[in-house]
Design an enzyme around this catalytic site. Structure first.
Site, PDB file in Angstrom:
ATOM      1  N   HIS A   1      30.946 175.472  23.530  1.00 30.63           N
ATOM      2  CA  HIS A   1      31.879 175.447  22.407  1.00 30.63           C
ATOM      3  C   HIS A   1      32.338 174.021  22.074  1.00 30.63           C
ATOM      4  O   HIS A   1      32.023 173.531  20.996  1.00 30.63           O
ATOM      5  CB  HIS A   1      33.076 176.360  22.728  1.00 30.63           C
TER       6      HIS A   1
ATOM      7  N   HIS B   1      41.813 170.144  19.780  1.00 31.59           N
ATOM      8  CA  HIS B   1      40.560 170.808  20.150  1.00 31.59           C
ATOM      9  C   HIS B   1      39.460 170.339  19.198  1.00 31.59           C
ATOM     10  O   HIS B   1      39.623 170.408  17.982  1.00 31.59           O
ATOM     11  CB  HIS B   1      40.741 172.327  20.071  1.00 31.59           C
TER      12      HIS B   1
ATOM     13  N   GLU C   1      42.929 179.421  17.093  1.00 31.40           N
ATOM     14  CA  GLU C   1      43.189 178.997  18.474  1.00 31.40           C
ATOM     15  C   GLU C   1      44.669 178.701  18.716  1.00 31.40           C
ATOM     16  O   GLU C   1      45.007 178.049  19.704  1.00 31.40           O
ATOM     17  CB  GLU C   1      42.336 177.780  18.843  1.00 31.40           C
TER      18      GLU C   1
ATOM     19  N   HIS D   1      34.903 169.524  18.578  1.00 27.04           N
ATOM     20  CA  HIS D   1      33.520 169.918  18.873  1.00 27.04           C
ATOM     21  C   HIS D   1      32.667 168.645  18.917  1.00 27.04           C
ATOM     22  O   HIS D   1      31.828 168.425  18.050  1.00 27.04           O
ATOM     23  CB  HIS D   1      32.974 170.848  17.789  1.00 27.04           C
TER      24      HIS D   1
HETATM   25 ZN   LIG Z   1      36.422 175.311  18.425  1.00 29.44          ZN
END
Ligand SMILES: [Zn+2]
Length: 220
Positions: free
Chosen positions: A162, A99, A80, A101
């Protein structure tokens, strides 16, 4: 030793903390900061791909330029990285991107439910409503466009099916915004489950958004 040693240590510390706090499982998620070299050129320090953060050390953190060319680090950067770079390009005052989850943000990402402005601290820290970036494959250009657009001028966004992403003027602030996003998602899910949600009064929302724009706005 890299001139960016302390920045790399901060990135690694934040990555380890997000695992300990349950914001990601295993090797998922990614953390970066914006660097500026002696020529005034923007660079990025970011976690590498596919590694357990407790087994890494600072020399494994990747430093790359804004074209994505790796300057330091033996392991490939997070897939990413282009997403992080896209956000730094779009948001001049953002210097850290995380980022994750997370569990409650994940529920909303699966349900496709955005969070309206429901709490004072949500608006002053994150900028108001939490939007959902439409689904695109991890690592894709489309995901970069979708996330940059859904994030807009705010400090947090949910990625459909996601996870979540938060930004800040520094890494500590970006991390706090991750926590704020997850807290807000948890509160909203409980309120939805109990079937009553009152939105913030419009006058409060207006004042808090003005405060947020003063703190984080790109135009000053
Ligand atoms: Zn991810």
């Amino acid at each position: 030793m890299s001139v960016w040693e302390s920045e790399k240590q901060s990135v690694l510390d934040a990555a380890r903390k997000m695992v300990q706090q349950g914001f990601v499982v295993g090797t998922s998620g990614n953390v970066s900061v914006r660097l500026r070299d002696t020529d005034g050129r923007d660079l990025i320090a970011i976690t590498p791909t596919g590694c357990h953060y407790d087994l890494l050390n600072t020399s494994d953190m990747v430093v790359a330029d804004f074209d994505g060319v790796r300057l330091e680090g033996e392991i490939s950067p997070s897939i990413e990285m282009m997403l992080h770079l896209g956000i730094y390009r779009a948001r001049n005052r953002v210097n850290a991107v995380i980022h994750t989850h997370p569990a409650f943000g994940g529920v909303l990402s699966v349900m496709g439910i955005e969070i309206p402005s429901i709490l004072d601290d949500q608006v002053t820290y994150l900028g108001g409503d939490i939007k959902i970036a439409p689904y695109a494959l991890p690592g894709s250009k489309e995901l970069v466009q979708n996330v940059v657009s859904a994030l807009g001028p705010r400090n947090a966004v949910i990625l459909a099916n996601h996870g979540a992403l938060a930004v800040g003027r520094d890494l500590r602030e970006a991390y706090t915004n991750c926590e704020m996003l997850e807290k807000t998602a948890r509160t909203y899910i409980y309120a939805l489950a109990l079937k009553k949600v009152n939105l913030l009064p419009p006058e409060a929302l207006e004042l808090e958004q003005a405060y947020f724009n003063y703190q984080f706005g790109e135009d000053h």
